[in-house]
Write an enzyme that holds these catalytic residues in place. Structure first.
Site, PDB file in Angstrom:
ATOM      1  N   LYS A 104     -10.522  -6.739   1.336  1.00  0.00           N
ATOM      2  CA  LYS A 104     -10.381  -6.178   2.545  1.00  0.00           C
ATOM      3  C   LYS A 104     -11.559  -6.322   3.604  1.00  0.00           C
ATOM      4  CE  LYS A 104      -7.798  -2.149   0.940  1.00  0.00           C
ATOM      5  NZ  LYS A 104      -6.516  -2.108   1.984  1.00  0.00           N
TER       6      LYS A 104
ATOM      7  N   ARG B 161       1.191   0.015  -5.779  1.00  0.00           N
ATOM      8  CA  ARG B 161       2.655   0.023  -6.359  1.00  0.00           C
ATOM      9  C   ARG B 161       2.608  -0.638  -7.883  1.00  0.00           C
ATOM     10  NH1 ARG B 161       4.279  -3.827  -1.343  1.00  0.00           N
ATOM     11  NH2 ARG B 161       2.478  -2.836  -0.523  1.00  0.00           N
TER      12      ARG B 161
END
Ligand code: BES
Ligand code: ZN
Ligand code: ZN
Length: 475
Positions: free
Chosen positions: A256, A331
């Site tokens: 990121k 997830r």
């Protein structure tokens, strides 16, 4: 520092007391005459006519802040307005160690809501400051509330504070092990049975998702199991809460950028913090429901050994997953927890996760995004309660079409979808591992960069009041 709610022993006491007072104004009551001189009463009446919401009267030895609650037909808006009045009052009473909040029986509900807003607003997170300036306001003394109501409210407030503390804690001070330790001590204090699966056990169980995300970390992963099973539980099959416990999300090799992205990612265990705090609220209030909390915990970082975009991994339930972006890690760890939940034969599973930027982009930080698979009635109730406690859910579609978007060429599924509907494809990925009634909640509102009413600045603790009330009231 917690804010303590106490019962005001005798109303008569405060006519004479030199402690500051907050008083909910009721035009049908002549109670105010006891607190005010006739001149002051005249002044108050005039201010009321001008529709002032809070009217402060400076007496010789104290302040009295009168609250004039505006009428509002929408009861949920009215309730939120009361909490927000609590937030506004804090500015006036924050330098008092004690405050009295008085009202007559008629305003009991409002009194509780104002107390809730006031206490939630009074939260501070100053432990890392050399010159700590924690809140001065320690105790709110309230009238016309039973001991049981006070205990319940106090336990809920403490749980919200606890959740905020966990989420505000930076990664430097909260690794996966620290999250597990927090769950253990919470369990000890509240008679919750807590089991921690360590790395060896996680390997034995072949939780390939949690292990893959953990590969780049220098710390071991943990899998936290919290069980609240009271003898008088009204449900045989448990409600399972699953929280995303990414204690820090760098994105991994799909790194990121720093500003407004990685620099906020200590909050990526927000789902875990909400689950642990909710377990505390339920157990401390001895709610008669069988509830299990599951938290897979690790950080997500790059290293020589980190999992890589293009990898295929095998999950706990045997599903093969093509990892096309290591930043879609939540997830992956949640999937293993959702498969793990099957052994409990749950009545309902709700997962809470700071899962996607797409959910934030869609609704901002005002609420949560939700989807469900086979849990229509529970989802409807959850939404209603969300409106009541003002921790609102925006339901997203969960059409079969989206399932197509996570099909992989070389594995069973892949961990990212197409360019659009990112919050939904993330939910679809999770639903692949759920064979029970399932609700997924993405948590944009778990954190606010700016102060937002009684939710404060930083971790909001939102979700705890919602889940507590939902579980307590569930038939
Ligand atoms: N933890 C983030 C999601 C997030 C971002 C939560 C900002 C709160 C605020 C999650 O792990 C993530 O990085 N998701 C990616 C998924 C994408 C790569 C498919 C995202 O949303 O960008
Ligand atoms: Zn990520
Ligand atoms: Zn994440």
């Amino acid at each position: 520092m917690i804010t303590t709610i106490k019962k005001l022993k005798s109303i008569q006491q405060n006519y004479l007391s030199n402690q500051n007072i907050i008083c909910i104004y009721n035009e049908k009551s002549d109670y105010h005459k006891l607190l005010l001189t006739s001149e002051e009463l005249k002044y108050l009446k005039k201010q009321l006519k001008d529709e002032k919401e809070i009217i402060s009267i400076n007496q010789l030895n104290r302040f009295i802040h009168f609250v004039n609650i505006k009428e509002e037909k929408n009861i949920n808006k009215y309730a939120e307005n009361c909490r927000m009045i609590g937030d506004k009052l804090l500015l006036l009473v924050r330098d008092n160690e004690n405050i009295q909040l008085v009202f007559d029986e008629y305003y009991k509900e409002q009194g509780l809501l104002i107390t809730e807003g006031l206490a939630l607003s009074n939260y501070t997170f100053t432990k890392h400051k050399t010159n700590q300036k924690p809140n001065k306001l320690k105790t709110i003394n309230i009238s016309h509330i039973t001991d049981n109501e006070i205990i319940e409210l106090q336990n809920i407030l403490d749980a919200v504070y606890f959740t905020r503390d966990l989420i505000n804690e930076p990664f430097s001070h909260l690794k996966a092990k620290d999250l597990a330790d927090a769950a253990i001590s919470c369990g000890k204090q509240n008679n919750i049975e807590v089991t921690i699966l360590n790395k060896k056990k996680i390997e034995d169980l072949k939780m390939g998702g949690l292990l893959a995300v953990n590969k780049g970390s220098i710390d071991d992963p943990n899998f936290i199991i919290m069980q609240w099973k009271p003898k008088n539980a009204s449900n045989k099959k448990p409600i399972v809460l699953v929280g995303k416990g990414i204690v820090y999300d760098t994105g991994g090799l799909s790194l990121k950028p720093t500003t407004n992205s990685m620099d906020l990612m200590k909050i990526d265990m927000g789902g875990a913090g909400t689950v642990i705090g909710t377990m505390q609220a339920i157990a401390s209030n001895k709610v008669n429901k069988y509830v299990i909390g599951l938290v897979p915990a690790t950080d997500n970082r790059p290293s020589g050994n980190a999992y890589a975009p293009g990898d295929v991994i095998t999950m706990y339930d045997g599903t093969s997953v093509e990892v096309l972006n290591t930043d879609a890690e939540g997830r992956i760890i949640l999937a293993d927890a959702l498969s793990f939940a099957k052994q409990y034969n749950p009545e309902l599973v709700i997962d809470l996760a700071t899962l996607t930027g797409a959910a934030v982009a869609a609704i901002g930080h005002y609420g949560f995004v939700s989807m469900h698979d086979g849990a229509e009635k529970d989802h409807t109730n959850l939404k209603l309660i969300g409106d009541q406690v003002h921790e609102r859910l925006a339901e997203f579609p969960f059409w079969d079409d989206y399932d197509e978007l996570i099909k992989s060429e070389i594995a069973d599924i892949k961990n990212i979808g197409g360019a659009y509907g990112g919050a939904i494809t993330a939910g679809k990925f999770l639903a692949h591992f759920a064979d029970y009634p399932f609700i997924h909640i993405d948590l944009p509102a778990v954190y606010s960069k700016e102060k937002y009413g009684y939710r404060g600045k930083g971790a909001t603790g939102m979700g705890v009041r919602l889940l507590y009330k939902f579980i307590k009231n569930r038939a």
